[in-house]
Motif scaffolding. Structure first.
Motif, short mmCIF file in Angstrom:
data_model
loop_
_atom_site.label_atom_id
_atom_site.label_comp_id
_atom_site.label_asym_id
_atom_site.label_seq_id
_atom_site.Cartn_x
_atom_site.Cartn_y
_atom_site.Cartn_z
N GLU A 157 0.82 -1.21 0.00
CA GLU A 157 0.00 0.00 0.00
C GLU A 157 0.86 1.26 0.00
OE1 GLU A 157 -2.65 -0.26 3.25
OE2 GLU A 157 -3.78 -1.97 2.46
N THR A 158 2.00 1.21 -0.67
CA THR A 158 2.88 2.37 -0.74
C THR A 158 2.24 3.45 -1.62
OG1 THR A 158 4.77 0.90 -0.52
CG2 THR A 158 5.22 3.14 -1.26
N LEU A 159 2.35 4.68 -1.19
CA LEU A 159 1.77 5.80 -1.94
C LEU A 159 2.74 6.20 -3.05
CD1 LEU A 159 -0.61 7.79 -2.13
CD2 LEU A 159 0.67 9.34 -0.66
N ASP A 160 2.55 5.62 -4.24
CA ASP A 160 3.37 5.96 -5.39
C ASP A 160 2.52 6.70 -6.41
OD1 ASP A 160 1.76 3.92 -6.11
OD2 ASP A 160 3.30 2.66 -7.01
N VAL A 161 3.08 6.95 -7.58
CA VAL A 161 2.38 7.74 -8.58
C VAL A 161 1.15 6.99 -9.11
CG1 VAL A 161 3.86 6.84 -10.45
CG2 VAL A 161 2.69 9.04 -10.74
N THR A 195 -0.76 4.91 -7.37
CA THR A 195 -1.80 5.03 -6.35
C THR A 195 -2.46 6.40 -6.41
OG1 THR A 195 -0.53 3.53 -4.94
CG2 THR A 195 -2.29 4.78 -3.90
N ILE A 196 -1.65 7.44 -6.62
CA ILE A 196 -2.21 8.79 -6.73
C ILE A 196 -3.13 8.89 -7.94
CG2 ILE A 196 -1.63 11.21 -7.09
CD1 ILE A 196 0.92 10.73 -5.52
N ILE A 197 -2.73 8.27 -9.05
CA ILE A 197 -3.57 8.29 -10.25
C ILE A 197 -4.89 7.55 -10.00
CG2 ILE A 197 -3.75 7.39 -12.61
CD1 ILE A 197 -0.83 8.08 -13.00
N ASP A 198 -4.83 6.43 -9.27
CA ASP A 198 -6.07 5.72 -8.93
C ASP A 198 -6.97 6.57 -8.05
OD1 ASP A 198 -5.23 3.53 -10.37
OD2 ASP A 198 -4.34 2.51 -8.64
N ILE A 199 -6.38 7.30 -7.10
CA ILE A 199 -7.17 8.18 -6.24
C ILE A 199 -7.84 9.27 -7.06
CG2 ILE A 199 -7.03 9.88 -4.37
CD1 ILE A 199 -4.80 8.19 -3.15
N LEU A 200 -7.09 9.84 -8.02
CA LEU A 200 -7.68 10.87 -8.89
C LEU A 200 -8.83 10.32 -9.72
CD1 LEU A 200 -4.44 12.71 -10.12
CD2 LEU A 200 -6.10 13.51 -8.43
N LYS A 201 -8.71 9.06 -10.15
CA LYS A 201 -9.81 8.46 -10.91
C LYS A 201 -11.06 8.31 -10.05
CE LYS A 201 -7.16 5.85 -14.36
NZ LYS A 201 -6.85 4.51 -14.90
N TYR A 202 -10.87 7.90 -8.79
CA TYR A 202 -12.03 7.80 -7.89
C TYR A 202 -12.65 9.17 -7.63
CZ TYR A 202 -11.03 2.89 -6.87
OH TYR A 202 -10.85 1.54 -6.98
N ILE A 203 -11.80 10.20 -7.56
CA ILE A 203 -12.33 11.56 -7.40
C ILE A 203 -13.17 11.95 -8.62
CG2 ILE A 203 -11.68 14.00 -7.24
CD1 ILE A 203 -9.30 13.16 -5.57
N ILE A 204 -12.72 11.54 -9.79
CA ILE A 204 -13.48 11.82 -11.02
C ILE A 204 -14.83 11.12 -10.98
CG2 ILE A 204 -13.53 11.31 -13.50
CD1 ILE A 204 -10.59 12.02 -13.61
N TYR A 205 -14.85 9.86 -10.50
CA TYR A 205 -16.13 9.16 -10.38
C TYR A 205 -17.07 9.91 -9.43
CZ TYR A 205 -13.37 5.29 -12.34
OH TYR A 205 -12.56 4.53 -13.13
N GLY A 206 -16.52 10.38 -8.32
CA GLY A 206 -17.33 11.13 -7.36
C GLY A 206 -17.85 12.43 -7.94
N LEU A 207 -17.02 13.12 -8.71
CA LEU A 207 -17.46 14.37 -9.34
C LEU A 207 -18.61 14.12 -10.31
CD1 LEU A 207 -14.14 16.28 -10.14
CD2 LEU A 207 -15.94 16.99 -8.58
N ALA A 208 -18.49 13.06 -11.11
CA ALA A 208 -19.54 12.76 -12.08
C ALA A 208 -20.87 12.48 -11.37
CB ALA A 208 -19.13 11.57 -12.94
N GLN A 260 12.13 15.27 -11.31
CA GLN A 260 11.82 16.70 -11.33
C GLN A 260 10.32 16.96 -11.15
OE1 GLN A 260 13.43 17.89 -15.09
NE2 GLN A 260 15.50 18.17 -14.28
N PHE A 261 9.50 16.00 -11.54
CA PHE A 261 8.05 16.16 -11.44
C PHE A 261 7.49 15.52 -10.17
CE2 PHE A 261 9.09 15.92 -16.00
CZ PHE A 261 8.74 17.20 -16.37
N GLY A 262 8.34 14.91 -9.35
CA GLY A 262 7.87 14.26 -8.14
C GLY A 262 7.15 12.96 -8.37
N ALA A 263 7.31 12.36 -9.57
CA ALA A 263 6.62 11.11 -9.88
C ALA A 263 7.30 9.91 -9.22
CB ALA A 263 6.54 10.90 -11.39
N VAL A 264 8.60 10.01 -8.98
CA VAL A 264 9.36 8.94 -8.33
C VAL A 264 10.19 9.56 -7.21
CG1 VAL A 264 9.44 7.45 -10.37
CG2 VAL A 264 11.25 9.15 -10.01
N THR A 265 10.75 8.73 -6.38
CA THR A 265 11.59 9.21 -5.28
C THR A 265 12.95 9.67 -5.81
OG1 THR A 265 12.40 6.97 -4.86
CG2 THR A 265 10.44 7.69 -3.65
N ILE A 266 13.69 10.37 -4.96
CA ILE A 266 14.99 10.91 -5.36
C ILE A 266 15.99 9.80 -5.65
CG2 ILE A 266 16.91 12.40 -4.63
CD1 ILE A 266 14.34 13.88 -5.23
#
Length: 241
Positions: free
Chosen positions: A33-37, A39-52, A142-148
């Motif tokens: 359950e690590t918060l990676d890019v 997981t963030i994209i999946d969360i944004l998709k669920y937010i889109i479902y909620g908005l609709a 540079q975009f924060g998509a992966v760790t340093i």
């Protein structure tokens, strides 16, 4: 329409982003359950479902409010009840519309970030052939998509870079994010439109309620005067008799 455009294009653009990260930057999903890019994209998709779903309900509420402010409904069910209920519903929807206006302003600003990033990548692909010997790299750190500690980058001149530029995923995802930004902007305009319409309905219902109260008081006074005249006429008739 703006919300539908935002949700549909945003969902597909996020799916295209996952494809680009996996195929050309070799980013893999972190175990557990690590918060990676991803997981963030999946969360944004669920937010889109909620908005609709949420704005479908909001649209139904606006439709009901429109019925409550219609003259034919007031004539059918009575002025006072519809005005009182309509004013409460209109005030509630005005609060929601103003809140959603602020929310969509933030969403529009947030949506402009991936458009800006994809525009830079698209510009690099378009101008690579014009600059000979340039060694430019796209580093996900540079975009924060992966760790340093992770090094996920694609440089100009490499085979992956040319494949990414020639693929349909990059061009399609970029234009989908542009449509997503346009949908968010349309939703902002819609919220302003709803605020104007709801404010006009509020003023109309408020004036209608005042007029109804004035007419009720006037009819009551006329009835009292009529009763007084009737009583006096009876008294005079009895006295004459």
């Amino acid at each position: 329409m703006g919300v539908a455009l935002f949700c549909g294009c945003g969902h597909e653009a996020l799916s295209g982003t996952v494809t680009i990260l996996q195929n050309y930057f070799e980013v893999i999903r972190a175990p557990g359950e690590t918060l990676d890019v991803f997981t963030i994209i999946d969360i944004l998709k669920y937010i889109i479902y909620g908005l609709a779903a949420g704005f479908f309900v909001f649209g139904v509420l606006l439709l009901v409010e429109g019925f409550f402010t219609t003259g034919a409904i007031r004539d059918l069910y009575g002025e006072f009840k519809i005005s009182a209920c309509g004013r409460c519903l209109t005030a509630f929807l005005m609060f929601l519309a103003y809140l959603f206006f602020l929310v969509w302003l933030g969403v529009t600003a947030f949506t402009s970030l991936p458009v800006f990033m994809y525009f830079n990548v698209w510009s690099m692909c378009q101008n690579t052939s014009l600059v000979e010997g340039a060694n430019l790299c796209l580093d996900l750190r540079q975009f924060g998509a992966v760790t340093i500690s992770e090094e996920r980058k694609v440089c100009t001149g490499s085979e992956k870079f040319f494949k990414m530029c020639e693929s349909n995923e990059l061009d399609l995802t970029f234009h989908l994010f542009v449509c997503t930004l346009a949908g968010a902007g349309a939703a902002v305009i819609a919220m302003v439109h709803f605020l104007m319409a709801l404010a006009a309905n509020w003023g109309y219902l408020k004036d209608a309620s005042r007029i109804q109260k004035y007419e009720d008081i006037k009819s009551k006074e006329e009835q009292e005067l009529h009763d007084i005249h009737s009583t006096r006429s009876k008294e005079r008739l009895n006295a004459y008799t």
